[in-house]
Scaffold this motif. Structure first.
Motif, short mmCIF file in Angstrom:
data_model
loop_
_atom_site.label_atom_id
_atom_site.label_comp_id
_atom_site.label_asym_id
_atom_site.label_seq_id
_atom_site.Cartn_x
_atom_site.Cartn_y
_atom_site.Cartn_z
N UNK A 85 0.82 -1.21 0.00
CA UNK A 85 0.00 0.00 0.00
C UNK A 85 0.85 1.26 0.00
N UNK A 86 2.09 1.17 0.50
CA UNK A 86 2.98 2.33 0.56
C UNK A 86 3.85 2.48 -0.68
N UNK A 87 3.73 1.56 -1.63
CA UNK A 87 4.55 1.57 -2.84
C UNK A 87 3.84 2.35 -3.94
N UNK A 88 4.59 3.24 -4.60
CA UNK A 88 4.07 3.96 -5.75
C UNK A 88 4.85 3.50 -6.98
N UNK A 89 4.13 3.03 -7.98
CA UNK A 89 4.77 2.57 -9.22
C UNK A 89 5.01 3.79 -10.11
N UNK A 90 6.28 4.04 -10.44
CA UNK A 90 6.67 5.20 -11.24
C UNK A 90 6.61 4.89 -12.74
N UNK A 91 6.81 3.62 -13.09
CA UNK A 91 6.77 3.24 -14.50
C UNK A 91 7.34 1.85 -14.72
N UNK A 92 7.28 1.41 -15.97
CA UNK A 92 7.76 0.10 -16.38
C UNK A 92 9.08 0.27 -17.11
N UNK A 93 10.06 -0.56 -16.77
CA UNK A 93 11.37 -0.50 -17.43
C UNK A 93 11.27 -1.25 -18.76
N UNK A 94 11.60 -0.56 -19.84
CA UNK A 94 11.60 -1.21 -21.14
C UNK A 94 12.99 -1.67 -21.54
N UNK A 95 14.02 -0.91 -21.15
CA UNK A 95 15.40 -1.27 -21.48
C UNK A 95 16.35 -0.83 -20.38
N UNK A 96 17.38 -1.64 -20.14
CA UNK A 96 18.53 -1.23 -19.35
C UNK A 96 19.68 -1.05 -20.32
N UNK A 97 20.38 0.04 -20.21
CA UNK A 97 21.51 0.32 -21.10
C UNK A 97 22.76 0.45 -20.23
N UNK A 98 23.71 -0.47 -20.42
CA UNK A 98 24.95 -0.45 -19.66
C UNK A 98 25.95 0.48 -20.31
N UNK A 99 26.75 1.14 -19.48
CA UNK A 99 27.82 1.99 -20.01
C UNK A 99 28.86 1.12 -20.70
N UNK A 100 29.40 1.60 -21.79
CA UNK A 100 30.43 0.86 -22.52
C UNK A 100 31.74 0.85 -21.76
N UNK A 101 31.97 1.80 -20.88
CA UNK A 101 33.22 1.88 -20.13
C UNK A 101 33.31 0.87 -19.00
N UNK A 102 32.19 0.28 -18.62
CA UNK A 102 32.18 -0.65 -17.50
C UNK A 102 32.83 -1.97 -17.90
N UNK A 103 33.88 -2.36 -17.21
CA UNK A 103 34.54 -3.62 -17.52
C UNK A 103 33.77 -4.82 -16.96
N UNK A 104 32.99 -4.60 -15.90
CA UNK A 104 32.26 -5.69 -15.26
C UNK A 104 31.08 -6.16 -16.09
N UNK A 105 30.55 -5.31 -16.93
CA UNK A 105 29.37 -5.69 -17.72
C UNK A 105 29.55 -5.21 -19.17
N UNK A 106 30.37 -5.90 -19.95
CA UNK A 106 30.67 -5.44 -21.30
C UNK A 106 29.52 -5.61 -22.30
N UNK A 107 28.51 -6.37 -21.96
CA UNK A 107 27.42 -6.61 -22.91
C UNK A 107 26.19 -5.85 -22.48
#
Length: 104
Positions: free
Chosen positions: A82-104
């Protein structure tokens, strides 16, 4: 004194994800590893990743049954929903290209 350089007429502003990825209804949120494209929720479906506001903090949660599972594995259910407000639905996550931990 000098004169104004004609090169300033050709300077373009830097591209950013908001200009490239958003529409009239969507928006972009910067995350710790990149960006998330958020759209308004019209109908909730199982397995959707949502941006929620809970306890004064925004976080991502997945809809599973009648509960929301957050990134840290905590389940929000029952009266806490009841205390949660939904702000929206995530359609895509875009990772930074500079991140070595998540290259894809």
């Amino acid at each position: 004194m000098g004169f104004v350089s004609p090169a300033s007429d050709y300077v373009e502003r830097r591209l950013n994800p908001e200009d490239l990825l958003t529409t009239d209804q969507s928006r972009i949120v910067e995350t710790g590893t990149g960006y998330a494209v958020i759209e308004p929720v019209t109908k909730l479906s199982q397995g959707q990743v949502l941006l929620i506001l809970s306890g004064g903090y925004t976080q991502f949660a997945k809809l599973q049954g009648r509960s929301l599972i957050t990134d840290d594995g905590e389940a929000i259910e029952g009266e806490a929903m009841e205390e949660v407000e939904v702000m929206g639905r995530v359609t895509f996550f875009i990772n930074r290209a500079r991140e070595d931990d998540s290259p894809i």
